[in-house]
Design a protein around this motif. Structure first.
Motif, PDB file in Angstrom:
ATOM      1  N   ALA A  35       0.816  -1.216   0.000  1.00 54.72           N
ATOM      2  CA  ALA A  35       0.000   0.000   0.000  1.00 54.72           C
ATOM      3  C   ALA A  35       0.851   1.268   0.000  1.00 54.72           C
ATOM      4  O   ALA A  35       0.543   2.219  -0.718  1.00 54.72           O
ATOM      5  CB  ALA A  35      -0.951   0.006   1.193  1.00 54.72           C
ATOM      6  N   ILE A  36       1.911   1.290   0.800  1.00 54.30           N
ATOM      7  CA  ILE A  36       2.710   2.522   0.892  1.00 54.30           C
ATOM      8  C   ILE A  36       4.202   2.314   0.619  1.00 54.30           C
ATOM      9  O   ILE A  36       4.870   3.218   0.148  1.00 54.30           O
ATOM     10  CB  ILE A  36       2.531   3.212   2.269  1.00 54.30           C
ATOM     11  N   GLY A  37       4.695   1.129   0.912  1.00 57.74           N
ATOM     12  CA  GLY A  37       6.133   0.893   0.788  1.00 57.74           C
ATOM     13  C   GLY A  37       6.672   0.930  -0.625  1.00 57.74           C
ATOM     14  O   GLY A  37       7.773   1.425  -0.858  1.00 57.74           O
ATOM     15  N   VAL A  38       5.908   0.410  -1.587  1.00 58.50           N
ATOM     16  CA  VAL A  38       6.405   0.347  -2.964  1.00 58.50           C
ATOM     17  C   VAL A  38       6.495   1.749  -3.569  1.00 58.50           C
ATOM     18  O   VAL A  38       7.373   1.998  -4.384  1.00 58.50           O
ATOM     19  CB  VAL A  38       5.526  -0.545  -3.864  1.00 58.50           C
ATOM     20  N   ALA A  39       5.636   2.643  -3.164  1.00 58.84           N
ATOM     21  CA  ALA A  39       5.609   3.986  -3.749  1.00 58.84           C
ATOM     22  C   ALA A  39       6.416   5.007  -2.952  1.00 58.84           C
ATOM     23  O   ALA A  39       6.713   6.086  -3.460  1.00 58.84           O
ATOM     24  CB  ALA A  39       4.157   4.466  -3.854  1.00 58.84           C
ATOM     25  N   ASN A  40       6.760   4.679  -1.716  1.00 60.73           N
ATOM     26  CA  ASN A  40       7.438   5.642  -0.851  1.00 60.73           C
ATOM     27  C   ASN A  40       8.718   5.020  -0.291  1.00 60.73           C
ATOM     28  O   ASN A  40       8.653   4.186   0.611  1.00 60.73           O
ATOM     29  CB  ASN A  40       6.482   6.044   0.276  1.00 60.73           C
ATOM     30  N   PRO A  41       9.884   5.459  -0.763  1.00 59.24           N
ATOM     31  CA  PRO A  41      11.142   4.868  -0.311  1.00 59.24           C
ATOM     32  C   PRO A  41      11.397   4.992   1.198  1.00 59.24           C
ATOM     33  O   PRO A  41      11.982   4.097   1.803  1.00 59.24           O
ATOM     34  CB  PRO A  41      12.212   5.622  -1.105  1.00 59.24           C
ATOM     35  N   VAL A  42      10.952   6.086   1.799  1.00 62.07           N
ATOM     36  CA  VAL A  42      11.146   6.253   3.243  1.00 62.07           C
ATOM     37  C   VAL A  42      10.302   5.228   4.000  1.00 62.07           C
ATOM     38  O   VAL A  42      10.787   4.555   4.914  1.00 62.07           O
ATOM     39  CB  VAL A  42      10.821   7.699   3.692  1.00 62.07           C
ATOM     40  N   ALA A  43       9.048   5.093   3.605  1.00 62.60           N
ATOM     41  CA  ALA A  43       8.176   4.087   4.235  1.00 62.60           C
ATOM     42  C   ALA A  43       8.732   2.686   4.003  1.00 62.60           C
ATOM     43  O   ALA A  43       8.719   1.851   4.909  1.00 62.60           O
ATOM     44  CB  ALA A  43       6.756   4.191   3.684  1.00 62.60           C
ATOM     45  N   ALA A  44       9.237   2.430   2.801  1.00 62.85           N
ATOM     46  CA  ALA A  44       9.829   1.121   2.500  1.00 62.85           C
ATOM     47  C   ALA A  44      11.003   0.847   3.419  1.00 62.85           C
ATOM     48  O   ALA A  44      11.139  -0.258   3.957  1.00 62.85           O
ATOM     49  CB  ALA A  44      10.267   1.063   1.041  1.00 62.85           C
ATOM     50  N   GLY A  45      11.846   1.845   3.615  1.00 60.82           N
ATOM     51  CA  GLY A  45      12.996   1.682   4.505  1.00 60.82           C
ATOM     52  C   GLY A  45      12.573   1.358   5.928  1.00 60.82           C
ATOM     53  O   GLY A  45      13.133   0.461   6.568  1.00 60.82           O
ATOM     54  N   ILE A  46      11.588   2.081   6.409  1.00 62.37           N
ATOM     55  CA  ILE A  46      11.087   1.834   7.770  1.00 62.37           C
ATOM     56  C   ILE A  46      10.532   0.413   7.869  1.00 62.37           C
ATOM     57  O   ILE A  46      10.832  -0.321   8.825  1.00 62.37           O
ATOM     58  CB  ILE A  46      10.018   2.887   8.152  1.00 62.37           C
ATOM     59  N   LEU A  47       9.739   0.026   6.891  1.00 60.39           N
ATOM     60  CA  LEU A  47       9.159  -1.326   6.903  1.00 60.39           C
ATOM     61  C   LEU A  47      10.243  -2.402   6.828  1.00 60.39           C
ATOM     62  O   LEU A  47      10.149  -3.433   7.492  1.00 60.39           O
ATOM     63  CB  LEU A  47       8.163  -1.483   5.756  1.00 60.39           C
ATOM     64  N   LEU A  48      11.275  -2.169   6.027  1.00 57.24           N
ATOM     65  CA  LEU A  48      12.345  -3.154   5.892  1.00 57.24           C
ATOM     66  C   LEU A  48      13.156  -3.304   7.175  1.00 57.24           C
ATOM     67  O   LEU A  48      13.697  -4.371   7.453  1.00 57.24           O
ATOM     68  CB  LEU A  48      13.254  -2.792   4.711  1.00 57.24           C
ATOM     69  N   VAL A  49      13.246  -2.260   7.972  1.00 56.66           N
ATOM     70  CA  VAL A  49      13.909  -2.364   9.278  1.00 56.66           C
ATOM     71  C   VAL A  49      12.976  -3.025  10.291  1.00 56.66           C
ATOM     72  O   VAL A  49      13.395  -3.861  11.096  1.00 56.66           O
ATOM     73  CB  VAL A  49      14.358  -0.968   9.775  1.00 56.66           C
ATOM     74  N   LEU A  50      11.696  -2.660  10.230  1.00 57.11           N
ATOM     75  CA  LEU A  50      10.733  -3.198  11.197  1.00 57.11           C
ATOM     76  C   LEU A  50      10.522  -4.708  11.066  1.00 57.11           C
ATOM     77  O   LEU A  50      10.282  -5.381  12.073  1.00 57.11           O
ATOM     78  CB  LEU A  50       9.381  -2.494  11.064  1.00 57.11           C
ATOM     79  N   TYR A  51      10.607  -5.244   9.853  1.00 52.74           N
ATOM     80  CA  TYR A  51      10.331  -6.673   9.652  1.00 52.74           C
ATOM     81  C   TYR A  51      11.283  -7.567  10.461  1.00 52.74           C
ATOM     82  O   TYR A  51      10.824  -8.381  11.262  1.00 52.74           O
ATOM     83  CB  TYR A  51      10.334  -6.998   8.160  1.00 52.74           C
ATOM     84  N   PRO A  52      12.593  -7.434  10.317  1.00 50.72           N
ATOM     85  CA  PRO A  52      13.465  -8.269  11.147  1.00 50.72           C
ATOM     86  C   PRO A  52      13.449  -7.856  12.627  1.00 50.72           C
ATOM     87  O   PRO A  52      13.649  -8.702  13.512  1.00 50.72           O
ATOM     88  CB  PRO A  52      14.853  -8.112  10.524  1.00 50.72           C
ATOM     89  N   ALA A  53      13.195  -6.568  12.905  1.00 48.52           N
ATOM     90  CA  ALA A  53      13.109  -6.141  14.311  1.00 48.52           C
ATOM     91  C   ALA A  53      11.923  -6.827  14.995  1.00 48.52           C
ATOM     92  O   ALA A  53      12.043  -7.296  16.136  1.00 48.52           O
ATOM     93  CB  ALA A  53      12.974  -4.620  14.385  1.00 48.52           C
ATOM     94  N   PRO A 153      18.978  -5.640  -9.244  1.00 51.15           N
ATOM     95  CA  PRO A 153      17.641  -5.348  -8.731  1.00 51.15           C
ATOM     96  C   PRO A 153      16.713  -4.759  -9.798  1.00 51.15           C
ATOM     97  O   PRO A 153      16.927  -3.661 -10.271  1.00 51.15           O
ATOM     98  CB  PRO A 153      17.885  -4.349  -7.601  1.00 51.15           C
ATOM     99  N   ALA A 154      15.741  -5.546 -10.182  1.00 55.67           N
ATOM    100  CA  ALA A 154      14.772  -5.095 -11.173  1.00 55.67           C
ATOM    101  C   ALA A 154      13.628  -4.341 -10.506  1.00 55.67           C
ATOM    102  O   ALA A 154      12.892  -3.630 -11.159  1.00 55.67           O
ATOM    103  CB  ALA A 154      14.222  -6.302 -11.938  1.00 55.67           C
ATOM    104  N   MET A 155      13.473  -4.535  -9.207  1.00 57.11           N
ATOM    105  CA  MET A 155      12.404  -3.854  -8.478  1.00 57.11           C
ATOM    106  C   MET A 155      12.909  -3.505  -7.082  1.00 57.11           C
ATOM    107  O   MET A 155      13.917  -4.055  -6.634  1.00 57.11           O
ATOM    108  CB  MET A 155      11.152  -4.729  -8.421  1.00 57.11           C
ATOM    109  N   PRO A 156      12.227  -2.610  -6.384  1.00 54.62           N
ATOM    110  CA  PRO A 156      12.665  -2.226  -5.042  1.00 54.62           C
ATOM    111  C   PRO A 156      12.683  -3.430  -4.095  1.00 54.62           C
ATOM    112  O   PRO A 156      11.903  -4.376  -4.245  1.00 54.62           O
ATOM    113  CB  PRO A 156      11.619  -1.203  -4.584  1.00 54.62           C
ATOM    114  N   ALA A 157      13.568  -3.374  -3.117  1.00 56.32           N
ATOM    115  CA  ALA A 157      13.723  -4.473  -2.160  1.00 56.32           C
ATOM    116  C   ALA A 157      12.399  -4.830  -1.492  1.00 56.32           C
ATOM    117  O   ALA A 157      12.107  -6.006  -1.282  1.00 56.32           O
ATOM    118  CB  ALA A 157      14.772  -4.114  -1.114  1.00 56.32           C
ATOM    119  N   ILE A 158      11.593  -3.838  -1.172  1.00 59.54           N
ATOM    120  CA  ILE A 158      10.318  -4.100  -0.497  1.00 59.54           C
ATOM    121  C   ILE A 158       9.416  -4.985  -1.355  1.00 59.54           C
ATOM    122  O   ILE A 158       8.719  -5.853  -0.849  1.00 59.54           O
ATOM    123  CB  ILE A 158       9.604  -2.781  -0.100  1.00 59.54           C
TER     124      ILE A 158
END
Length: 190
Positions: A35-53, A153-158
């Motif tokens: 919903a938000i991570g693919v379109a927003n790099p900052v949100a994606a970064g936060i989500l990518l840190v939160l997942y393993p945390a 990387p063909a697509m964002p990490a998220i």
């Protein structure tokens, strides 16, 4: 004997609730990622840190709820690995986004193998753990895919990680259902 049966049903009930919580959180993470991570790099970064945390926190709570860290070495190791990956991802986001996929790949392999070990151990106690064992094996294989994806990387990490998290949610849900059914059946025959 009735106390042991009642105690194991209570423990199984707690494990069902834990699996359901893991499924719900993973599903919510996937929804947020798309919903938000693919379109927003900052949100994606936060989500990518939160997942393993979140994984680190959940494994620590699981270990504590099941006899403590010393009695649950795989969960303790998973906690440490997940926490290190969360910090590593935080740093990697500033260095090189491809490194995020490499870290997720290494984490998926290690966490998958540890989950496999936990599933096998719990299978002896509770039964109905084949989905956790399968999830651990699939996670280890997915790690290789992440590492390979980091090269080009063909697509964002998220967008690469979100389907992995969706499978995790599915496996936790299946495990919760199977364990609840198995526990109910055992209770009916006891």
């Amino acid at each position: 004997m009735a106390n042991n049966t009642s105690s194991s049903r209570t423990d199984a009930g707690a494990l069902v609730r834990y699996y359901l919580l893991r499924a719900v959180v993973a599903a919510a993470w996937v929804a947020a990622a798309f919903a938000i991570g693919v379109a927003n790099p900052v949100a994606a970064g936060i989500l990518l840190v939160l997942y393993p945390a979140w994984d680190a926190f959940a494994n620590a709570r699981d270990a504590q709820a099941n006899g403590g860290v010393r009695a649950n070495i795989p969960q303790a190791l998973n906690t440490a690995v997940s926490a290190a990956v969360a910090l590593g991802v935080l740093a990697a986001l500033r260095i090189d986004p491809r490194l995020v996929l490499v870290l997720f790949g290494v984490w998926a392999v290690l966490a998958g193998l540890l989950q496999l070990a936990i599933g096998v151990r719990r299978w002896r106690t509770y039964g109905a753990q084949w989905a956790m064992v399968l999830s651990g094996a699939q996670s280890a294989l997915a790690g290789g895919f992440f590492i390979k994806s980091a090269a080009a990387p063909a697509m964002p990490a998220i967008a690469v990680v979100a389907p992995y998290a969706a499978f995790g949610a599915f496996y936790f849900l299946v495990s919760a259902i199977l364990l609840a059914v198995t526990t109910r059946r055992r209770g009916a025959t006891a």
